[in-house]
Design a protein around this motif. Structure first.
Motif, PDB file in Angstrom:
ATOM      1  N   GLU A 160       0.827  -1.204   0.000  1.00 21.22           N
ATOM      2  CA  GLU A 160       0.000   0.000   0.000  1.00 21.22           C
ATOM      3  C   GLU A 160       0.860   1.252   0.000  1.00 21.22           C
ATOM      4  O   GLU A 160       1.931   1.295   0.613  1.00 21.22           O
ATOM      5  N   LYS A 161       0.363   2.249  -0.702  1.00 18.95           N
ATOM      6  CA  LYS A 161       1.040   3.540  -0.805  1.00 18.95           C
ATOM      7  C   LYS A 161      -0.053   4.602  -0.918  1.00 18.95           C
ATOM      8  O   LYS A 161      -0.787   4.647  -1.898  1.00 18.95           O
ATOM      9  N   ASN A 162      -0.181   5.417   0.124  1.00 19.86           N
ATOM     10  CA  ASN A 162      -1.236   6.444   0.182  1.00 19.86           C
ATOM     11  C   ASN A 162      -2.619   5.811  -0.046  1.00 19.86           C
ATOM     12  O   ASN A 162      -3.472   6.363  -0.750  1.00 19.86           O
ATOM     13  N   ALA A 163      -2.834   4.676   0.612  1.00 23.62           N
ATOM     14  CA  ALA A 163      -4.027   3.872   0.347  1.00 23.62           C
ATOM     15  C   ALA A 163      -5.320   4.538   0.770  1.00 23.62           C
ATOM     16  O   ALA A 163      -6.381   4.241   0.213  1.00 23.62           O
ATOM     17  N   ASP A 164      -5.285   5.423   1.757  1.00 21.15           N
ATOM     18  CA  ASP A 164      -6.510   6.036   2.266  1.00 21.15           C
ATOM     19  C   ASP A 164      -6.640   7.510   1.898  1.00 21.15           C
ATOM     20  O   ASP A 164      -7.542   8.188   2.372  1.00 21.15           O
ATOM     21  N   GLU A 165      -5.761   7.997   1.047  1.00 18.93           N
ATOM     22  CA  GLU A 165      -5.817   9.396   0.627  1.00 18.93           C
ATOM     23  C   GLU A 165      -6.858   9.561  -0.481  1.00 18.93           C
ATOM     24  O   GLU A 165      -6.800   8.865  -1.501  1.00 18.93           O
ATOM     25  N   PRO A 166      -7.809  10.468  -0.332  1.00 22.00           N
ATOM     26  CA  PRO A 166      -8.821  10.659  -1.385  1.00 22.00           C
ATOM     27  C   PRO A 166      -8.187  11.114  -2.694  1.00 22.00           C
ATOM     28  O   PRO A 166      -7.210  11.876  -2.711  1.00 22.00           O
ATOM     29  N   MET A 167      -8.746  10.639  -3.794  1.00 19.17           N
ATOM     30  CA  MET A 167      -8.229  10.966  -5.122  1.00 19.17           C
ATOM     31  C   MET A 167      -9.393  10.914  -6.113  1.00 19.17           C
ATOM     32  O   MET A 167     -10.406  10.264  -5.859  1.00 19.17           O
ATOM     33  N   PRO A 168      -9.284  11.580  -7.251  1.00 18.09           N
ATOM     34  CA  PRO A 168     -10.342  11.476  -8.258  1.00 18.09           C
ATOM     35  C   PRO A 168     -10.365  10.065  -8.838  1.00 18.09           C
ATOM     36  O   PRO A 168      -9.315   9.534  -9.215  1.00 18.09           O
ATOM     37  N   PRO A 169     -11.539   9.451  -8.941  1.00 19.48           N
ATOM     38  CA  PRO A 169     -11.579   8.080  -9.446  1.00 19.48           C
ATOM     39  C   PRO A 169     -11.549   7.975 -10.958  1.00 19.48           C
ATOM     40  O   PRO A 169     -11.224   6.931 -11.499  1.00 19.48           O
ATOM     41  N   SER A 170     -11.897   9.075 -11.649  1.00 21.61           N
ATOM     42  CA  SER A 170     -12.147   9.042 -13.089  1.00 21.61           C
ATOM     43  C   SER A 170     -13.067   7.851 -13.393  1.00 21.61           C
ATOM     44  O   SER A 170     -13.966   7.554 -12.614  1.00 21.61           O
ATOM     45  N   ALA A 178     -20.421  11.570  -7.068  1.00 22.72           N
ATOM     46  CA  ALA A 178     -21.233  12.708  -7.478  1.00 22.72           C
ATOM     47  C   ALA A 178     -21.936  12.457  -8.803  1.00 22.72           C
ATOM     48  O   ALA A 178     -22.839  13.207  -9.178  1.00 22.72           O
ATOM     49  N   ASN A 179     -21.516  11.430  -9.535  1.00 21.07           N
ATOM     50  CA  ASN A 179     -22.141  11.083 -10.798  1.00 21.07           C
ATOM     51  C   ASN A 179     -21.875   9.610 -11.083  1.00 21.07           C
ATOM     52  O   ASN A 179     -21.185   8.934 -10.314  1.00 21.07           O
ATOM     53  N   THR A 180     -22.435   9.114 -12.176  1.00 23.70           N
ATOM     54  CA  THR A 180     -22.288   7.695 -12.509  1.00 23.70           C
ATOM     55  C   THR A 180     -21.105   7.422 -13.423  1.00 23.70           C
ATOM     56  O   THR A 180     -20.787   6.264 -13.688  1.00 23.70           O
ATOM     57  N   THR A 181     -20.462   8.476 -13.917  1.00 22.91           N
ATOM     58  CA  THR A 181     -19.456   8.327 -14.970  1.00 22.91           C
ATOM     59  C   THR A 181     -18.021   8.473 -14.491  1.00 22.91           C
ATOM     60  O   THR A 181     -17.091   8.079 -15.199  1.00 22.91           O
ATOM     61  N   GLY A 182     -17.836   9.072 -13.318  1.00 29.39           N
ATOM     62  CA  GLY A 182     -16.495   9.424 -12.889  1.00 29.39           C
ATOM     63  C   GLY A 182     -16.008  10.732 -13.487  1.00 29.39           C
ATOM     64  O   GLY A 182     -14.823  11.089 -13.369  1.00 29.39           O
ATOM     65  N   TRP A 183     -16.928  11.452 -14.118  1.00 31.52           N
ATOM     66  CA  TRP A 183     -16.587  12.756 -14.708  1.00 31.52           C
ATOM     67  C   TRP A 183     -16.071  13.677 -13.602  1.00 31.52           C
ATOM     68  O   TRP A 183     -16.591  13.653 -12.487  1.00 31.52           O
ATOM     69  N   PRO A 184     -15.029  14.489 -13.893  1.00 28.94           N
ATOM     70  CA  PRO A 184     -14.439  15.323 -12.834  1.00 28.94           C
ATOM     71  C   PRO A 184     -15.474  16.172 -12.107  1.00 28.94           C
ATOM     72  O   PRO A 184     -16.280  16.865 -12.724  1.00 28.94           O
ATOM     73  N   ASP A 185     -15.440  16.079 -10.779  1.00 24.78           N
ATOM     74  CA  ASP A 185     -16.348  16.826  -9.920  1.00 24.78           C
ATOM     75  C   ASP A 185     -15.675  16.947  -8.559  1.00 24.78           C
ATOM     76  O   ASP A 185     -15.142  15.956  -8.045  1.00 24.78           O
ATOM     77  N   PRO A 186     -15.654  18.146  -7.959  1.00 25.33           N
ATOM     78  CA  PRO A 186     -14.993  18.296  -6.650  1.00 25.33           C
ATOM     79  C   PRO A 186     -15.608  17.434  -5.559  1.00 25.33           C
ATOM     80  O   PRO A 186     -14.964  17.170  -4.540  1.00 25.33           O
ATOM     81  N   GLU A 187     -16.846  16.980  -5.742  1.00 26.02           N
ATOM     82  CA  GLU A 187     -17.506  16.139  -4.747  1.00 26.02           C
ATOM     83  C   GLU A 187     -17.326  14.647  -5.033  1.00 26.02           C
ATOM     84  O   GLU A 187     -17.874  13.812  -4.315  1.00 26.02           O
ATOM     85  N   GLU A 188     -16.569  14.318  -6.074  1.00 25.93           N
ATOM     86  CA  GLU A 188     -16.354  12.921  -6.458  1.00 25.93           C
ATOM     87  C   GLU A 188     -14.933  12.514  -6.070  1.00 25.93           C
ATOM     88  O   GLU A 188     -13.952  13.047  -6.591  1.00 25.93           O
ATOM     89  N   THR A 202      -8.313  11.033 -16.345  1.00 24.91           N
ATOM     90  CA  THR A 202      -8.678  12.426 -16.561  1.00 24.91           C
ATOM     91  C   THR A 202      -7.407  13.249 -16.391  1.00 24.91           C
ATOM     92  O   THR A 202      -6.395  12.757 -15.879  1.00 24.91           O
ATOM     93  N   GLU A 203      -7.467  14.496 -16.811  1.00 20.22           N
ATOM     94  CA  GLU A 203      -6.295  15.354 -16.651  1.00 20.22           C
ATOM     95  C   GLU A 203      -5.930  15.512 -15.177  1.00 20.22           C
ATOM     96  O   GLU A 203      -4.763  15.525 -14.803  1.00 20.22           O
ATOM     97  N   ALA A 204      -6.959  15.623 -14.325  1.00 21.77           N
ATOM     98  CA  ALA A 204      -6.693  15.830 -12.900  1.00 21.77           C
ATOM     99  C   ALA A 204      -6.185  14.568 -12.220  1.00 21.77           C
ATOM    100  O   ALA A 204      -5.314  14.637 -11.349  1.00 21.77           O
ATOM    101  N   ALA A 205      -6.702  13.428 -12.607  1.00 24.65           N
ATOM    102  CA  ALA A 205      -6.366  12.187 -11.913  1.00 24.65           C
ATOM    103  C   ALA A 205      -5.155  11.484 -12.491  1.00 24.65           C
ATOM    104  O   ALA A 205      -4.521  10.674 -11.809  1.00 24.65           O
ATOM    105  N   GLY A 206      -4.817  11.756 -13.743  1.00 19.93           N
ATOM    106  CA  GLY A 206      -3.796  10.974 -14.413  1.00 19.93           C
ATOM    107  C   GLY A 206      -4.371   9.644 -14.862  1.00 19.93           C
ATOM    108  O   GLY A 206      -5.584   9.476 -14.962  1.00 19.93           O
ATOM    109  N   TYR A 207      -3.486   8.695 -15.133  1.00 20.04           N
ATOM    110  CA  TYR A 207      -3.910   7.378 -15.602  1.00 20.04           C
ATOM    111  C   TYR A 207      -3.990   6.416 -14.418  1.00 20.04           C
ATOM    112  O   TYR A 207      -3.052   6.322 -13.623  1.00 20.04           O
ATOM    113  N   GLY A 208      -5.129   5.725 -14.315  1.00 18.28           N
ATOM    114  CA  GLY A 208      -5.328   4.794 -13.216  1.00 18.28           C
ATOM    115  C   GLY A 208      -5.876   3.474 -13.691  1.00 18.28           C
ATOM    116  O   GLY A 208      -6.366   3.341 -14.829  1.00 18.28           O
ATOM    117  N   PHE A 209      -5.818   2.480 -12.804  1.00 18.14           N
ATOM    118  CA  PHE A 209      -6.335   1.161 -13.140  1.00 18.14           C
ATOM    119  C   PHE A 209      -6.600   0.368 -11.873  1.00 18.14           C
ATOM    120  O   PHE A 209      -5.769   0.324 -10.965  1.00 18.14           O
TER     121      PHE A 209
END
Length: 399
Positions: A44-54, A156-166, A231-238
Motif C-alpha cells: 500500500e502507498k497512500n491507500a486512504d488518501e482521497p483521489m479522483p476516481p475518473s 457525485a455522478n455515474t461516470t467518474g466525470w471530474p467533480d470536486p464532490e467525487e 482524466t487530466e486531474a487524476a492521471g492514468y489509473g487502473f
C-alpha cells in the motif's frame, strides 16, 4: 490453564496488512495490492488518501446494477430508451458507446458498454432507466458505499466525470472490486473479461467495435478485470485483478503520467504479488478445530467449529514458521447455543500481526440438572472446585 497441542493449521486473514514485505517500488503516487481470497494487504502507498476516481468510479455504477439483477428487480433483457436530452449531453463526450437517440437498449448491452468501453452515455442511460434519474442512482451508489464500508469515497455522478464532490481512495476501490468479484461471480465472469464489444454503426453502416481498455488482458496470466480511468486531474489509473493457480489478487494504481506507464506499473505490481505471495488454504468451513470443556452442562465438551474456510496469504518463506493457537475462557459455562462465538483461532506469522478469528459452538448444550449442579457446587465448596469458572483461565492450544 488447560493446554492442547494441534497439528499444522491456519486462520482466515482479513484486512490485515503485512508488517514487513519484500521491497517493491512504483512510480504511481497511489498504489494498493490485496489478496481477494483472504483480505491480506500485500502493498500500500497512500491507500486512504482521497483521489479522483475518473472512470474507475463506474465500478460502483455497475455494482448497483448487478445488485438489482441479483435481487430480481432488473433483468438483463430489460430495455431502456435513450432520451434526446441524455443523447445531447453525452453524445461523443469522453468515452462513448455511441448510443443513438431514441434507441431502445438492453441492460445487458449497456453494462457491456460501461465495463468494456467505458461509455459515459451508457452510464447515464442505465441510471435513468433503473432509478428514474442519474441523481437518484447516485444516491443508491453512495448508500451502497456506506454499507460496504467505503470510508474515503463519495460519488457525485455515474461516470467518474471530474467533480470536486467525487473522490475515492485506492483501498476503497480495491474493496469495491473485491466485493464485485465475490458478490456476483457469474455476472463478473460474464461482463468483465470481454476483449472487445460491438455496438452501433458508423455513418457508412459499418459496425463499431471497440477493444477492452484493460491494460493487463493478455499480458498477465489469469487477468480478467477490472476498470481503467483517466482524466487530466487524476492521471492514468487502473483497478485490476487476476487469478493464478487458484489465488486472486486485486490491485489499484492511480496518478500515472501515461498509458504506457499504466501498463508497465500494473503488470509489474501484479507479477511481483504472484511471485512473492501465496494463499495457503488450510482448513475448510465446518472443520472441528478442538473440543472445549463445558461447565455445568449436559455434555462435558463442545466442538469448536470454523464457519468459513481458513486460509492465509503470506510470503512463501513464512509458511513453515506459522504458529496457531485456539484461545477461550473456560470451562465454557452452559447453556451454549449452536453457532455461539465461544473461542478464537489465532495465527502468528513472521512479519505479520497476530490475527484472531471466531470459532463457533458446533452444538447446543443445555444446562445440567439440579442435582448435577448441586454436586458441582458441593465439590467446589469442599475441595476448592478447580473446575469452576469462578476464576476462568484462558485455555490455549498451540503449536
Amino acid at each position: 490453564m488447560k493446554r492442547f497441542v494441534l497439528g499444522f493449521a491456519g486462520v482466515l486473514v482479513a484486512s490485515s496488512a503485512l508488517a514487513q514485505v519484500p521491497t517493491f517500488e512504483t512510480i504511481a503516487p497511489f498504489a494498493y495490492l490485496v489478496s481477494a481470497d483472504t483480505g491480506t494487504v500485500l502493498y500500500e502507498k497512500n491507500a486512504d488518501e482521497p483521489m479522483p476516481p475518473s472512470s474507475m468510479g463506474k465500478m460502483m455504477t455497475v455494482y448497483v446494477a448487478f445488485d438489482m439483477i441479483k435481487k430480481g428487480t432488473v433483468k438483463l433483457t430489460d430495455k431502456i430508451t435513450v432520451s434526446p436530452e441524455t443523447w445531447r449531453a453525452w453524445n461523443n463526450r469522453g468515452s462513448t458507446m455511441f448510443l443513438p437517440v431514441g434507441a431502445q437498449v438492453t441492460v445487458e448491452d449497456l453494462l457491456h458498454g460501461i465495463v468494456t468501453v467505458s461509455g459515459n452515455d451508457a452510464c447515464v442511460v442505465l441510471a435513468e432507466g433503473l432509478a428514474g434519474s442519474e441523481q437518484a442512482y447516485v444516491d443508491l451508489m453512495n448508500e451502497t458505499a456506506k454499507k460496504m464500508g467505503l470510508t474515503n469515497s463519495h460519488f457525485a455522478n455515474t461516470t467518474g466525470w471530474p467533480d470536486p464532490e467525487e473522490y475515492v481512495s485506492s483501498r476503497d476501490l480495491a474493496i469495491l472490486a473485491t466485493r464485485t468479484i465475490n458478490d456476483f461471480p457469474d455476472l463478473y465472469k460474464q461482463f468483465y473479461n470481454m476483449p472487445s464489444f460491438t455496438f452501433g454503426q458508423t455513418m457508412n453502416g459499418k459496425p463499431i467495435t471497440q477493444p477492452n481498455r484493460n491494460p493487463i488482458l493478455g499480458r498477465v496470466r489469469g487477468a480478467d478485470g477490472v476498470k481503467t480511468g483517466h482524466t487530466e486531474a487524476a492521471g492514468y489509473g487502473f483497478t485490476g485483478s487476476a487469478v493464478q493457480d487458484g489465488q486472486r489478487l486485486v490491485m489499484v494504481l492511480n496518478g500515472l503520467p501515461s498509458m504506457s506507464a499504466r501498463v508497465n506499473e500494473s503488470v509489474k505490481l501484479l507479477e511481483w504479488g504472484f511471485r512473492t505471495f501465496k494463499t495457503y488454504k488450510l482448513m475448510k468451513k465446518g472443520s472441528v478445530v478442538e473440543q472445549a470443556p463445558v461447565w455445568l452442562g449436559t455434555e462435558d465438551t463442545v466442538p469448536l467449529v470454523l464457519d468459513q474456510d481458513a486460509a492465509i496469504t503470506t510470503t512463501r518463506a513464512s509458511r513453515g514458521k506459522l504458529q496457531v493457537k485456539v484461545s477461550y475462557t473456560g470451562p465454557i459455562p452452559a447453556p451454549i447455543k449452536k453457532g455461539q462465538h465461544v473461542a478464537d483461532l489465532i495465527i502468528t506469522a513472521p512479519g505479520q500481526k497476530p490475527l484472531s478469528y471466531p470459532l463457533k459452538a458446533g452444538a447446543s448444550i443445555e444446562e445440567a440438572g439440579f442435582f448435577a449442579r448441586a454436586w458441582a457446587g458441593m465439590k467446589n465448596a469442599l475441595f476448592g472446585g478447580s473446575d469452576a469458572p469462578a476464576a476462568p483461565a484462558a485455555a490455549v492450544a498451540g503449536k
